[in-house]
Write an enzyme that holds these catalytic residues in place. Structure first.
Site, PDB file in Angstrom:
ATOM      1  N   CYS A  89       0.847  -1.197   0.000  1.00  0.00           N
ATOM      2  CA  CYS A  89       0.000   0.000   0.000  1.00  0.00           C
ATOM      3  C   CYS A  89       0.878   1.240   0.000  1.00  0.00           C
ATOM      4  O   CYS A  89       1.729   1.403   0.882  1.00  0.00           O
ATOM      5  CB  CYS A  89      -0.904  -0.010   1.232  1.00  0.00           C
ATOM      6  N   CYS A  92       0.772   3.251   3.099  1.00  0.00           N
ATOM      7  CA  CYS A  92       1.522   2.632   4.194  1.00  0.00           C
ATOM      8  C   CYS A  92       2.992   3.050   4.151  1.00  0.00           C
ATOM      9  O   CYS A  92       3.650   3.173   5.186  1.00  0.00           O
ATOM     10  CB  CYS A  92       1.434   1.115   4.109  1.00  0.00           C
ATOM     11  N   CYS A 164      39.247 -43.309  -3.678  1.00  0.00           N
ATOM     12  CA  CYS A 164      39.079 -44.042  -2.427  1.00  0.00           C
ATOM     13  C   CYS A 164      38.762 -43.085  -1.292  1.00  0.00           C
ATOM     14  O   CYS A 164      39.017 -41.886  -1.378  1.00  0.00           O
ATOM     15  CB  CYS A 164      40.344 -44.843  -2.095  1.00  0.00           C
ATOM     16  N   CYS A 167      41.667 -41.229   0.039  1.00  0.00           N
ATOM     17  CA  CYS A 167      42.022 -40.051  -0.762  1.00  0.00           C
ATOM     18  C   CYS A 167      41.213 -38.834  -0.309  1.00  0.00           C
ATOM     19  O   CYS A 167      41.724 -37.713  -0.225  1.00  0.00           O
ATOM     20  CB  CYS A 167      41.767 -40.320  -2.245  1.00  0.00           C
ATOM     21  N   ASP A 549      27.465  19.716 -28.000  1.00  0.00           N
ATOM     22  CA  ASP A 549      28.861  19.914 -28.338  1.00  0.00           C
ATOM     23  C   ASP A 549      29.064  19.347 -29.741  1.00  0.00           C
ATOM     24  O   ASP A 549      28.359  18.419 -30.152  1.00  0.00           O
ATOM     25  CB  ASP A 549      29.755  19.186 -27.335  1.00  0.00           C
TER      26      ASP A 549
END
Length: 906
Positions: A89, A92, A164, A167, A549
């Site tokens: 709103c 608000c 693995c 690892c 310009d």
């Protein structure tokens, strides 16, 4: 003795340099220093000019004081903004703004409903910040807090070659010991590693390199890239759920009433009022208690309670439902307008492919530094601003410039974040960090523009502050005077007064301007035009005259050969070839124009040439190779050059050079006069005994300039003016060719400022178009300063009121049309809102309008003005060229066709 010193505001006030209040605090503090006579701030150029007596205060002490005062101001005053949810709103928003401004420690607050953002300035105190957020939430709004950036980052890597579980453990322990890594978690089953690290101590490249050294492939998980939070569906919004619930209660209440069960009917109505009106009542009561503000929520709450008191349960429930439904629909439509701006954020790439000695790695753009090299494949968005190191391709710059014609890019050319690489493979050296790219600046400036209130919006808000209390007072008199003075029934006039209360809501009036402003700014941004705020949008729509310009704005900004006049039996090609041979070693701009003419079959280099149209001296000399054998080159200061070409001494230069040589130019005197009258520079080519030809050189008019000026007149610009430092004949020739109404030549920068002021007095509203750098004072003096070609100039983006991102003059008429359309839309919205309000105020007093119909009219009016404002989002620049993909002219691209489509790669 008084001296002056100019300081850069961003240097001495780095945190709050954009805040005019903080700059004035700094200026006022410096003015109190003994020895300082004047302190003046220039917000346009972000400078602070101090006049001081060096006998009383040294410049070193003055600069030190300025830094200390700036640091103190930055520490004391905090500027922060938040994005809001559920702000459905516009009335608000005004209540929230007033409520926040009354909090202790809050110095300034602004709530923009269309942008759904609250901006504040407050004294540095954690409790003040918390009280701001608490007040926002008390009024029933959700606030999106930006996370505090302490450097902590979390990223997920996809890990390959991890065979693995051991690892995985080894990788986890190794990465955990990297300086700056805070936590690691490696999952062998998913082959992913999650790392939390301190970006101030390490970066993704270093973490990735550690994994690669252990033999693992490390790629950032694309699914972890940050993205803008998606909008909530209506069923996830508490207000929308309560709206739907109250609507269901209306249906059930009507059903049970029809079945002759009034008790159940009233129970359903009461339940619909409580659930559907909760957010409304809470927001209205908190706003009234905290800020003594009577907003729409409070008026609706009073109207519903009045209806209940009169026994009108159905009316009360319909008021709650229709008001809540209207707010939801308003929020939905305004969010659609906001998404037009959010699309700019969406095109900003989140990741880029970094080229490293160990291979390529995908990283967030924030983790890539300046001077690092990124790889851009066909079809990808370019992640960061940079310069092409290797490769050739066409790039679609429409996301930034609004121009759909692809631009060819090759070695040395600039590319920009958010643009799309279409065909070739590019390696790009990064020139700006992600937070400093052209796209980032545009997004930041557009968001700023959204949150700025236009003059019309401020006027409407002031009007609403008086309108609502006046109508509320009228409702109170309507409820009491007829019963007291004429013995009328209270219930009848109280009901009419409640209707008048509903009509007093200024929502449609308040939203009429901001939704149009946001839509127009979004439409302009989508077409490569950056407007700095609603004030400049409105001013651009009221312009009657525009000053230009000349150099680089109406013209190309570089000299070109426009005519060759051969003499004494020599062909035009021979004249150009001979001149190019002599000038191949010259650095003069006119020499480069001759080389461009000779270097491409008699045509100037274009933007698709390998030089990018810039034509460096080394490139031009290479292009001129093979024209003739040259020896004994010598530059003759201010007159020309000489060299021995194929064993013959030749001269290229001004007519005065040949006069000094004793060579007669009488035969071409009239030609020289004619060329001068056209604003051209004449370069003669000859030997010690005769003139072999004349080359006329001039700054070419932009190809699009005539059409752009014609469209400006059609858009309502009555007067076109040229302001230039060039000579009168040159300015007159170009001005007459373009149909300029007024030409002013021989102007210094300060003269242009005075000229702009004179034009403003003469025509009322004046715009000034320039490059945004050299013309900054004149642009600042105009009502609307317009910079061209801002894509390559951060200064132009910052200083201009309006920036044409592409170096294309045809964008200006569209910008004027957008501005005028926005002004017309705002007037339509305001007029429609006032007419509807006036009509229903009269109808309410006569008892013709029911309570629920008044709510429906109020909601309907708000929706109409919102949708009318959103029409501006559909505006498109009709001058945009049709999309095309020019063939790459690098000569080394190969077209490959495969499953992924057509790809070009070296």
């Amino acid at each position: 003795m008084v001296e002056t010193k100019t300081l850069d505001i961003p240097v001495i006030l780095p945190e709050n340099g954009e805040c005019e209040r903080c700059v004035h605090r700094l200026k006022d503090s410096l003015a109190l220093v003994k020895g300082v006579t004047v302190a003046d701030a220039d917000m346009v150029n972000s400078t602070l000019t101090i006049s001081y007596d060096p006998n009383l205060v040294s410049i070193a002490r003055l600069e030190g004081l300025a830094r200390d005062l700036g640091a103190g101001i930055s520490h004391r005053f905090v500027h922060e903004s938040w994005r809001l949810d559920s702000l459905d709103c516009p009335d608000c928003a005004a209540a929230l703004e007033k409520s926040l401004a009354q909090l202790p420690g809050v110095l300034w607050a602004s709530v923009n409903y269309a942008a759904m953002r609250v901006s504040t300035e407050y004294e540095s105190n954690p409790s003040t910040r918390e009280s701001i957020l608490e007040r926002v939430r008390q009024l029933g709004y959700d606030v999106q807090e930006a996370e505090h950036d302490d450097g902590r980052r979390t990223v997920t890597f996809k890990v390959s070659n991890m065979d693995c579980a051991d690892c995985a453990s080894k990788l986890e322990q190794t990465v955990a010991h990297v300086r700056g890594v805070l936590a690691t978690d490696v999952s062998f089953t998913t082959a992913k590693m999650r790392v939390t690290y301190d970006a101030t101590q390490t970066d993704l490249e270093r973490i990735s390199r550690v994994g690669q050294e252990l033999g693992y492939g490390m790629i950032v998980d694309n699914n972890q890239a940050q993205s803008r939070p998606s909008a909530k569906r209506w069923w996830r919004r508490s207000r929308d759920i309560s709206t739907a619930f109250s609507g269901a209660m209306v249906i059930l209440g009507l059903l049970f009433g029809y079945l002759g069960m009034p008790t159940f009917s009233i129970a359903f109505y009461a339940l619909g009022i409580v659930v559907g009106g909760y957010h409304v009542a809470r927001g209205g009561i908190v706003a009234f208690v905290s800020a003594r503000t009577v907003d729409m929520n409070l008026l609706m709450t009073i109207a519903v309670l009045g209806a209940i008191g009169l026994g009108e349960w159905l009316e009360g429930t319909l008021v709650v439902f229709l008001f809540a439904l209207g707010n939801s629909l308003e929020g939905y439509t305004v969010r659609r307008a906001r998404r037009a701006i959010e699309q700019l954020v969406d095109i900003s790439p989140k990741e880029a492919t970094l080229k490293t000695p160990d291979g390529e790695v995908r990283l967030p753009v924030e983790a890539i530094d300046v001077d690092q090299v990124i790889v851009v494949r066909p079809g990808e968005r370019i992640g960061l601003d940079g310069q092409v190191l290797e490769g050739c391709s066409t790039v679609n710059e429409a996301p930034i410039t609004g121009e759909s014609m692809p631009v060819e890019k090759t070695t040395g050319n600039q590319v920009y974040a958010g643009t799309i690489n279409q065909r070739g493979w590019l390696e790009v050296r990064v020139t700006r960090k992600s937070s400093d790219t052209t796209l980032s600046k545009i997004i930041h400036l557009v968001e700023q523009a959204q949150s700025q209130k236009a003059p019309t919006e401020r006027f409407v808000n002031r009007f609403a502050r008086y309108y609502t209390p006046t109508v509320v007072s009228g409702a109170l008199l309507l409820a009491t005077l007829p019963p007291l003075l004429f013995g009328e029934p209270f219930s009848l006039w109280v009901y009419r007064a409640l209707v008048l209360l509903v009509i007093s809501c200024p929502c449609s009036l308040v939203i009429s301007t901001p939704v149009s402003i946001v839509s127009a700014i979004a439409s302009a941004a989508a077409n490569g035009i950056l407007l700095k705020g609603g004030a400049y949008l409105e001013q651009a729509g009221s312009l009657l005259a525009i000053a230009f310009d000349k150099t680089g704005t109406l013209t190309m900004g570089r000299p070109e050969v426009v005519e060759v006049v051969p003499l004494n039996g020599v062909s035009a090609d021979e004249v150009v070839s001979l001149a190019a041979a002599v000038e191949a070693r010259s650095e003069h701009p006119l020499a480069q124009a001759i080389l461009r003419r000779a270097g491409k079959d008699g045509e100037a280099c274009s933007d698709t040439c390998a030089c990018g149209g810039a034509a460096t001296h080394e490139h031009l000399e290479q292009k001129a190779e093979g024209l003739a054998e040259v020896a004994d080159f010598e530059a003759i200061a201010a007159r020309g050059a000489r060299a021995t070409v194929d064993g013959r001494q030749c001269f290229v230069g001004s007519p005065s050079l040949f006069d000094e040589l004793g060579v007669s130019t009488s035969a071409i005197q009239q030609t020289l006069i004619d060329q001068q009258s056209l604003g051209r520079t004449s370069v003669l080519v000859g030997t010690r005994s005769e003139v072999l030809g004349l080359i006329a050189i001039a700054d070419r008019v932009r190809p699009e300039a005539p059409e752009a000026l014609r469209q400006l007149r059609h858009a309502g610009i009555a007067r076109l003016v040229m302001l230039t430092g060039d000579s009168e004949p040159v300015a007159r020739a170009i001005g007459d060719d373009l149909g300029i109404d007024e030409i002013r030549a021989h102007l210094l920068p300060q003269d242009k400022v005075e000229a702009v002021k004179e034009l403003r007095q003469k025509y009322g509203h004046i715009g000034m178009v320039g490059d945004g750098v050299n013309d900054a004072p004149a642009l600042a003096a105009a009502d609307v300063g317009i910079a061209m070609g801002a894509i390559g100039s951060g200064v132009a983006l910052e200083t201009a009121d309006m920036a044409l991102i592409a170096d294309d003059l045809t964008k200006l008429p569209f910008a004027i049309r957008v501005s005028k359309a926005a002004r017309l839309t705002i007037v339509q919205n305001i007029a429609f809102s006032l007419i509807v309000k006036a009509a229903f105020v009269a109808l309410a007093a006569t008892g013709v309008v029911s309570l629920w119909l008044a709510v429906l009219a109020d909601v309907g009016t708000s929706l109409v003005v919102i949708l009318n404002g959103m029409r501006l989002l559909r505006l498109r620049d009709q001058s945009i060229h049709p999309s095309a993909e020019p063939d790459c002219s690098c000569g080394s691209c190969q077209t490959l066709t495969g499953p992924a489509g057509m790809v070009s790669k070296h």
